[in-house]
Design an enzyme around this catalytic site. Structure first.
Site, PDB file in Angstrom:
ATOM      1  N   SER A 156       0.839  -1.198   0.000  1.00 52.44           N
ATOM      2  CA  SER A 156       0.000   0.000   0.000  1.00 52.44           C
ATOM      3  C   SER A 156       0.873   1.247   0.000  1.00 52.44           C
ATOM      4  O   SER A 156       1.612   1.510   0.951  1.00 52.44           O
ATOM      5  CB  SER A 156      -0.905   0.010   1.236  1.00 52.44           C
ATOM      6  OG  SER A 156      -1.512   1.270   1.333  1.00 52.44           O
TER       7      SER A 156
ATOM      8  N   HIS B 154      -1.101  -1.124  -4.297  1.00 52.37           N
ATOM      9  CA  HIS B 154      -2.422  -0.748  -3.800  1.00 52.37           C
ATOM     10  C   HIS B 154      -2.449   0.764  -3.606  1.00 52.37           C
ATOM     11  O   HIS B 154      -1.565   1.330  -2.953  1.00 52.37           O
ATOM     12  CB  HIS B 154      -2.651  -1.498  -2.481  1.00 52.37           C
ATOM     13  CG  HIS B 154      -3.971  -1.287  -1.846  1.00 52.37           C
ATOM     14  ND1 HIS B 154      -5.116  -1.949  -2.243  1.00 52.37           N
ATOM     15  CD2 HIS B 154      -4.350  -0.490  -0.812  1.00 52.37           C
ATOM     16  CE1 HIS B 154      -6.121  -1.586  -1.470  1.00 52.37           C
ATOM     17  NE2 HIS B 154      -5.683  -0.685  -0.597  1.00 52.37           N
TER      18      HIS B 154
ATOM     19  N   MET C 296      -8.559   8.508  -0.493  1.00 50.61           N
ATOM     20  CA  MET C 296      -9.387   8.928   0.649  1.00 50.61           C
ATOM     21  C   MET C 296      -9.863  10.350   0.418  1.00 50.61           C
ATOM     22  O   MET C 296      -9.060  11.220   0.056  1.00 50.61           O
ATOM     23  CB  MET C 296      -8.552   8.889   1.932  1.00 50.61           C
ATOM     24  CG  MET C 296      -7.975   7.532   2.250  1.00 50.61           C
ATOM     25  SD  MET C 296      -7.018   7.622   3.770  1.00 50.61           S
ATOM     26  CE  MET C 296      -6.457   5.930   3.900  1.00 50.61           C
TER      27      MET C 296
ATOM     28  N   MET D  82     -11.882   4.936  -1.153  1.00 51.10           N
ATOM     29  CA  MET D  82     -12.557   5.237   0.111  1.00 51.10           C
ATOM     30  C   MET D  82     -13.172   6.623  -0.050  1.00 51.10           C
ATOM     31  O   MET D  82     -12.710   7.610   0.541  1.00 51.10           O
ATOM     32  CB  MET D  82     -11.546   5.180   1.269  1.00 51.10           C
ATOM     33  CG  MET D  82     -11.167   3.762   1.638  1.00 51.10           C
ATOM     34  SD  MET D  82      -9.737   3.688   2.725  1.00 51.10           S
ATOM     35  CE  MET D  82      -8.422   3.724   1.512  1.00 51.10           C
TER      36      MET D  82
ATOM     37  N   MET E  46     -12.173  -5.321   4.874  1.00 56.30           N
ATOM     38  CA  MET E  46     -11.296  -4.433   5.658  1.00 56.30           C
ATOM     39  C   MET E  46     -11.047  -5.086   7.019  1.00 56.30           C
ATOM     40  O   MET E  46     -11.995  -5.433   7.733  1.00 56.30           O
ATOM     41  CB  MET E  46     -11.950  -3.055   5.854  1.00 56.30           C
ATOM     42  CG  MET E  46     -11.997  -2.179   4.625  1.00 56.30           C
ATOM     43  SD  MET E  46     -10.394  -1.868   3.829  1.00 56.30           S
ATOM     44  CE  MET E  46      -9.449  -1.094   5.150  1.00 56.30           C
TER      45      MET E  46
ATOM     46  N   ASP F 184      -4.561   3.855  -2.256  1.00 57.26           N
ATOM     47  CA  ASP F 184      -5.665   4.209  -1.360  1.00 57.26           C
ATOM     48  C   ASP F 184      -6.150   5.626  -1.616  1.00 57.26           C
ATOM     49  O   ASP F 184      -5.423   6.585  -1.345  1.00 57.26           O
ATOM     50  CB  ASP F 184      -5.191   4.133   0.093  1.00 57.26           C
ATOM     51  CG  ASP F 184      -5.078   2.711   0.587  1.00 57.26           C
ATOM     52  OD1 ASP F 184      -6.078   1.976   0.486  1.00 57.26           O
ATOM     53  OD2 ASP F 184      -3.992   2.337   1.070  1.00 57.26           O
TER      54      ASP F 184
ATOM     55  N   HIS G  50      -8.211   1.536  -4.437  1.00 57.44           N
ATOM     56  CA  HIS G  50      -9.177   1.323  -3.355  1.00 57.44           C
ATOM     57  C   HIS G  50      -9.836   2.662  -3.078  1.00 57.44           C
ATOM     58  O   HIS G  50      -9.216   3.540  -2.477  1.00 57.44           O
ATOM     59  CB  HIS G  50      -8.412   0.781  -2.127  1.00 57.44           C
ATOM     60  CG  HIS G  50      -9.243   0.615  -0.907  1.00 57.44           C
ATOM     61  ND1 HIS G  50      -8.681   0.428   0.354  1.00 57.44           N
ATOM     62  CD2 HIS G  50     -10.589   0.607  -0.712  1.00 57.44           C
ATOM     63  CE1 HIS G  50      -9.649   0.310   1.243  1.00 57.44           C
ATOM     64  NE2 HIS G  50     -10.810   0.417   0.628  1.00 57.44           N
TER      65      HIS G  50
ATOM     66  N   ASP H  55      -7.182  -5.962   3.948  1.00 58.01           N
ATOM     67  CA  ASP H  55      -6.455  -4.704   4.003  1.00 58.01           C
ATOM     68  C   ASP H  55      -6.472  -4.148   5.421  1.00 58.01           C
ATOM     69  O   ASP H  55      -7.546  -3.864   5.953  1.00 58.01           O
ATOM     70  CB  ASP H  55      -7.152  -3.728   3.028  1.00 58.01           C
ATOM     71  CG  ASP H  55      -6.433  -2.406   2.878  1.00 58.01           C
ATOM     72  OD1 ASP H  55      -5.353  -2.226   3.457  1.00 58.01           O
ATOM     73  OD2 ASP H  55      -6.979  -1.543   2.156  1.00 58.01           O
TER      74      ASP H  55
END
Ligand code: DX5
Ligand code: ZN
Length: 225
Positions: free
Chosen positions: A12, A37, A41, A72, A141, A39, A70, A179
């Site tokens: 990540s 990965h 956000m 979020m 998660m 992320d 991913h 994750d």
């Protein structure tokens, strides 16, 4: 029990040292890693803000890695088209953000990209089961999304086992990704519980990347994580 040799590690980027990002990517590649990965956000679905399309555009110029996004974010539908144009291989959205997960899975597939559906620790496994056969991957998660470096929530391990059972019973090919809170101490247990795609931030980037990946590989008896 899953075959540990099929386990794939997804470092990540959230845990990367952005002052050294070039050499850290080289270290990962030289350690045999080819998945990253990413992320995203939004400061709304989760409190933090990380990075988005702009950073991805730069990162995608490095053709050595498959990017696993991913999301979020509260409004994943509005980002799928722009992410799809940036060379990502997987896009995962959170089931908590939509009333119509099938629509988002189909939208992602329409761009030729694999679709993942994620559940937060407090979201029941049952809520995602109707979509397991349609999605390419379910992301369980194992911490509350939004921050790296947390400890795994033990109650989530049962979900991994139950989903593994469901996938096998229904003869599906859907991958199980996890994750959050992965360490070289717990990774083997997690893989044995059914996690095939394992995201790890701190466990890969903190300290020496090459040694960390080698340790993880040793834990999994695996030459090609
Ligand atoms: C958390 C992120 C994770 C995070 C994992 O919300 O989705 O991908 O980077 O970090 P570690 O492995 O440090 O728990
Ligand atoms: Zn993540």
């Amino acid at each position: 029990m899953s075959n540990l040799k099929d386990t794939i590690l997804f470092p990540s980027l959230l845990a990367a040292d952005f002052l050294k990002i070039g050499s850290q990517l080289d270290d990962l590649f030289n350690s045999g890693i080819n998945n990253l990965h990413f992320d995203v956000m939004d400061g709304h679905f989760v409190r933090e803000i990380s990075f988005g399309e702009g950073v991805l555009k730069t990162l995608s110029k490095d053709k050595r890695f498959n990017i696993d996004a991913h999301l979020m974010v509260t409004n994943p539908k509005e980002h799928i088209e722009s992410f799809s144009g940036l060379g990502v291989k997987n896009i995962t959205f959170h089931i908590e953000t939509t009333d119509n997960p099938s629509e988002l899975i189909e939208l992602i597939h329409s761009y030729g990209i694999k679709a993942g559906v994620s559940i937060k620790p407090a979201t029941s496994l049952e809520s995602v089961l109707p979509f397991v056969s349609k999605a390419d991957m379910i992301l369980i998660m194992t911490v509350e999304p939004g921050l790296g470096g947390q400890s795994i929530l033990p109650a989530t391990i049962e979900k991994i086992k139950r989903l593994d059972e469901y996938v096998k019973t229904n003869l599906l090919n859907t991958k199980i990704q996890i994750d959050g809170g992965v360490t070289s101490e717990n990774i083997k247990m997690l893989a044995e519980s059914g996690a095939q795609y394992i995201v790890a931030g701190t466990a890969v980037f903190k300290g020496n990347i090459t040694e960390n990946v080698a340790n993880i590989r040793k834990e999994l008896n695996n030459a090609s994580v």
